[in-house]
Design a protein around this motif. Sequence first.
Motif, PDB file in Angstrom:
ATOM      1  N   MET A 122       4.396  34.608  21.109  1.00 48.47           N
ATOM      2  CA  MET A 122       4.488  33.683  19.981  1.00 48.47           C
ATOM      3  C   MET A 122       5.536  32.615  20.270  1.00 48.47           C
ATOM      4  O   MET A 122       6.490  32.851  20.993  1.00 48.47           O
ATOM      5  CB  MET A 122       4.872  34.447  18.712  1.00 48.47           C
ATOM      6  N   ASP A 130      -5.453  40.034  19.530  1.00 48.44           N
ATOM      7  CA  ASP A 130      -4.176  40.027  18.830  1.00 48.44           C
ATOM      8  C   ASP A 130      -3.984  41.371  18.137  1.00 48.44           C
ATOM      9  O   ASP A 130      -4.853  42.241  18.198  1.00 48.44           O
ATOM     10  CB  ASP A 130      -4.061  38.850  17.854  1.00 48.44           C
ATOM     11  N   HIS A 138      -1.325  33.755  16.618  1.00 49.13           N
ATOM     12  CA  HIS A 138       0.099  33.598  16.328  1.00 49.13           C
ATOM     13  C   HIS A 138       0.361  33.454  14.831  1.00 49.13           C
ATOM     14  O   HIS A 138       1.257  34.100  14.290  1.00 49.13           O
ATOM     15  CB  HIS A 138       0.660  32.390  17.069  1.00 49.13           C
ATOM     16  N   ASN A 143       1.588  38.308  19.519  1.00 48.30           N
ATOM     17  CA  ASN A 143       1.285  37.697  20.799  1.00 48.30           C
ATOM     18  C   ASN A 143      -0.226  37.639  20.949  1.00 48.30           C
ATOM     19  O   ASN A 143      -0.955  38.350  20.253  1.00 48.30           O
ATOM     20  CB  ASN A 143       1.887  38.515  21.938  1.00 48.30           C
TER      21      ASN A 143
END
Length: 145
Positions: A17, A84, A60, A66
């Motif tokens: 991120m 994710d 994000h 991440n």
Amino acid sequence: MDEPSVRAVGWARSLPMGGEVKAARDWARGHLDALGWTTTVPETADAVLLTVSELVTNAHKHARSNAQLTLSLEDNSLHISVHDASAVLPARRSPGTEATGGRGMFLVDALADEWESRPCPHGKSVTACFHGPQAAEEPEAEAEH
């Protein structure tokens, strides 16, 4: 009768991120350049890059995690997958005309030849597929026969 062989190649990158969307686009552009897509199918290459931006941004912003970005080329179709940490699957929605966001999956739906999302252990994966230059030409070649 022999089964046709499948030729596949892939690349992966982890994107923490914080400002990594441009890095994801630049990384994907490098692979599109190597494949020749930026010169042979520039509109598709642009659509791929916008899709990479949207999917990484969603990971994000909405998943607050991440992103693991994977590009794979299989039978001249490019698959862009982003994993994710959120189990919440994305949905296409039409935001109001005054909204400043909320168009990500609407854009992906409009740009990709197809897309899907699926739950995975520890989150989800969203995959968008784009047909390459030869795949786009095949239906015409078949129509000539």
